[in-house]
Write an enzyme that holds these catalytic residues in place. Structure first.
Site, mmCIF file in Angstrom:
data_model
loop_
_atom_site.group_PDB
_atom_site.id
_atom_site.type_symbol
_atom_site.label_atom_id
_atom_site.label_comp_id
_atom_site.label_asym_id
_atom_site.label_seq_id
_atom_site.Cartn_x
_atom_site.Cartn_y
_atom_site.Cartn_z
ATOM 1 N N SER A 8 0.847 -1.192 0.000
ATOM 2 C CA SER A 8 0.000 0.000 0.000
ATOM 3 C C SER A 8 0.880 1.239 0.000
ATOM 4 O O SER A 8 1.707 1.421 0.906
ATOM 5 C CB SER A 8 -0.884 0.014 1.241
ATOM 6 O OG SER A 8 -1.420 1.310 1.408
ATOM 7 N N HIS A 33 -1.630 -1.471 -3.943
ATOM 8 C CA HIS A 33 -2.858 -1.133 -3.226
ATOM 9 C C HIS A 33 -2.912 0.386 -3.027
ATOM 10 O O HIS A 33 -1.955 0.990 -2.531
ATOM 11 C CB HIS A 33 -2.830 -1.862 -1.877
ATOM 12 C CG HIS A 33 -4.068 -1.722 -1.059
ATOM 13 N ND1 HIS A 33 -5.180 -2.528 -1.236
ATOM 14 C CD2 HIS A 33 -4.368 -0.882 -0.038
ATOM 15 C CE1 HIS A 33 -6.108 -2.186 -0.347
ATOM 16 N NE2 HIS A 33 -5.648 -1.178 0.383
ATOM 17 N N ASP A 35 -5.029 3.455 -1.378
ATOM 18 C CA ASP A 35 -6.030 3.786 -0.360
ATOM 19 C C ASP A 35 -6.595 5.177 -0.591
ATOM 20 O O ASP A 35 -5.889 6.179 -0.437
ATOM 21 C CB ASP A 35 -5.382 3.728 1.031
ATOM 22 C CG ASP A 35 -5.091 2.302 1.448
ATOM 23 O OD1 ASP A 35 -6.029 1.484 1.455
ATOM 24 O OD2 ASP A 35 -3.919 2.005 1.759
ATOM 25 N N MET A 37 -9.153 7.954 0.667
ATOM 26 C CA MET A 37 -9.871 8.328 1.901
ATOM 27 C C MET A 37 -10.477 9.709 1.745
ATOM 28 O O MET A 37 -9.844 10.611 1.182
ATOM 29 C CB MET A 37 -8.892 8.346 3.079
ATOM 30 C CG MET A 37 -8.159 7.030 3.278
ATOM 31 S SD MET A 37 -7.153 7.090 4.763
ATOM 32 C CE MET A 37 -6.331 5.498 4.661
ATOM 33 N N HIS A 66 -8.777 0.860 -3.149
ATOM 34 C CA HIS A 66 -9.580 0.640 -1.943
ATOM 35 C C HIS A 66 -10.230 1.968 -1.567
ATOM 36 O O HIS A 66 -9.572 2.878 -1.054
ATOM 37 C CB HIS A 66 -8.634 0.138 -0.826
ATOM 38 C CG HIS A 66 -9.297 -0.082 0.488
ATOM 39 N ND1 HIS A 66 -8.584 -0.258 1.652
ATOM 40 C CD2 HIS A 66 -10.609 -0.164 0.845
ATOM 41 C CE1 HIS A 66 -9.422 -0.435 2.668
ATOM 42 N NE2 HIS A 66 -10.659 -0.368 2.202
ATOM 43 N N MET A 68 -12.246 4.208 0.643
ATOM 44 C CA MET A 68 -12.778 4.401 1.997
ATOM 45 C C MET A 68 -13.492 5.746 1.995
ATOM 46 O O MET A 68 -13.019 6.736 2.563
ATOM 47 C CB MET A 68 -11.628 4.357 3.017
ATOM 48 C CG MET A 68 -11.128 2.944 3.274
ATOM 49 S SD MET A 68 -9.476 2.914 4.008
ATOM 50 C CE MET A 68 -8.497 3.102 2.528
ATOM 51 N N MET A 137 -10.921 -5.903 6.443
ATOM 52 C CA MET A 137 -10.053 -4.983 7.188
ATOM 53 C C MET A 137 -9.654 -5.649 8.503
ATOM 54 O O MET A 137 -10.511 -6.119 9.260
ATOM 55 C CB MET A 137 -10.793 -3.675 7.501
ATOM 56 C CG MET A 137 -11.022 -2.761 6.314
ATOM 57 S SD MET A 137 -9.545 -2.207 5.440
ATOM 58 C CE MET A 137 -8.518 -1.572 6.756
ATOM 59 N N ASP A 175 -6.179 -6.498 5.122
ATOM 60 C CA ASP A 175 -5.579 -5.163 5.046
ATOM 61 C C ASP A 175 -5.501 -4.559 6.438
ATOM 62 O O ASP A 175 -6.524 -4.330 7.082
ATOM 63 C CB ASP A 175 -6.470 -4.310 4.126
ATOM 64 C CG ASP A 175 -5.915 -2.923 3.876
ATOM 65 O OD1 ASP A 175 -4.766 -2.656 4.278
ATOM 66 O OD2 ASP A 175 -6.631 -2.115 3.267
HETATM 67 C C1 DX5 Z 1 -5.762 1.514 6.276
HETATM 68 C C2 DX5 Z 1 -5.505 1.145 4.840
HETATM 69 C C3 DX5 Z 1 -4.411 0.183 4.662
HETATM 70 C C4 DX5 Z 1 -3.063 0.656 5.164
HETATM 71 C C5 DX5 Z 1 -2.413 -0.518 5.815
HETATM 72 O O1 DX5 Z 1 -6.981 2.150 6.402
HETATM 73 O O2 DX5 Z 1 -6.663 0.606 4.226
HETATM 74 O O3 DX5 Z 1 -4.305 -0.246 3.312
HETATM 75 O O4 DX5 Z 1 -2.227 1.148 4.160
HETATM 76 O O5 DX5 Z 1 -1.276 -0.091 6.439
HETATM 77 P P1 DX5 Z 1 -0.421 -1.048 7.372
HETATM 78 O O6 DX5 Z 1 0.032 -2.199 6.528
HETATM 79 O O7 DX5 Z 1 0.701 -0.153 7.817
HETATM 80 O O8 DX5 Z 1 -1.297 -1.470 8.498
HETATM 81 ZN ZN ZN Z 2 -6.378 -0.348 2.196
#
Ligand code: DX5
Ligand code: ZN
Length: 216
Positions: A8, A33, A35, A37, A66, A68, A137, A175
């Site tokens: 990620s 990946h 993310d 947000m 992904h 969010m 998650m 994740d």
């Molecule tokens: C968190 C994200 C993850 C994040 C994971 O909300 O969806 O993808 O990057 O990070 P680590 O591997 O550091 O927990």
């Molecule tokens: Zn993620």
């Protein structure tokens, strides 16, 4: 078959994402990946479709987006055009998840549904025939670097059984908090894809880390 590794970029230096993608390309990890947000569904903000479009020419890896965000349906078209391969949204963020999955499929993209730690598998059972990926998650979403919540791996086991019983073929991804120490438990639970943010970008030897995560 060994797990797919999806680093990620959340944990990468955002001022130098080309280097982060090059590191992923060289590491043996198969996916990237991304993310997204919105500062509302989760208490953090990252980036939008332009980032995906800008990174697309720098890699031939699968781009695993992904979302969010609330109202992901408003963004899906743009992420599809930006070059996303998998588009995953949260069941908790929408009402008409079934319609949104069909929309993603109709755009020719792979569909993903995600659940936060407090959401049980039963909430997505009706959707499973329509999904290519279930993203479980293993931390509360919003931030990297948190500890994996072991109880979430029980959901992976349930999904494995459900998939077998119904003759389905979706991938199961985890994740949050995946590292050298926690990957084995996730693999034992039956995951297909391991997302790793901080473990990947903190690793000095990224190739070795990827092999370790795969259990090689
Ligand atoms: C968190 C994200 C993850 C994040 C994971 O909300 O969806 O993808 O990057 O990070 P680590 O591997 O550091 O927990
Ligand atoms: Zn993620």
């Amino acid at each position: 078959m060994s797990c797919i590794i999806a680093p990620s970029v959340l944990a990468a230096d955002f001022s130098n994402l080309t280097a982060a993608v090059a590191d992923i390309n060289d590491s043996g990890a198969e996916w990237i990946h991304l993310d997204v947000m919105d500062g509302k569904f989760v208490p953090n903000l990252t980036f939008g479709p332009k980032m995906v479009a800008d990174l697309r020419p720098h890699t031939s890896s699968v781009l695993d987006v992904h979302l969010m965000v609330y109202q992901p349906e408003d963004l899906i078209d743009e992420f599809a055009r930006a070059g996303a391969d998998y588009i995953t949204f949260h069941v908790e963020a929408v009402v008409h998840s079934h319609r949104i999955l069909q929309f993603i499929r109709n755009l020719g993209k792979k569909t993903g549904i995600s659940i936060v730690p407090s959401t049980p598998v039963v909430m997505i059972e009706e959707l499973l025939p329509l999904v290519d990926l279930v993203l479980v998650m293993t931390v509360n979403p919003g931030f990297g670097g948190q500890d994996l919540i072991p109880a979430c791996l029980e959901k992976v086991k349930k999904l494995v059984l459900f998939r077998e019983k119904k003759g389905l073929s979706f991938l199961i991804s985890v994740d949050g908090g995946i590292n050298e120490a926690t990957a084995a438990g996730a693999r034992d639970a039956g995951v297909d894809v391991l997302v790793a943010g901080s473990a990947f970008f903190n690793a000095r030897d990224k190739k070795a880390l990827v092999s370790q995560l795969k259990g090689e």
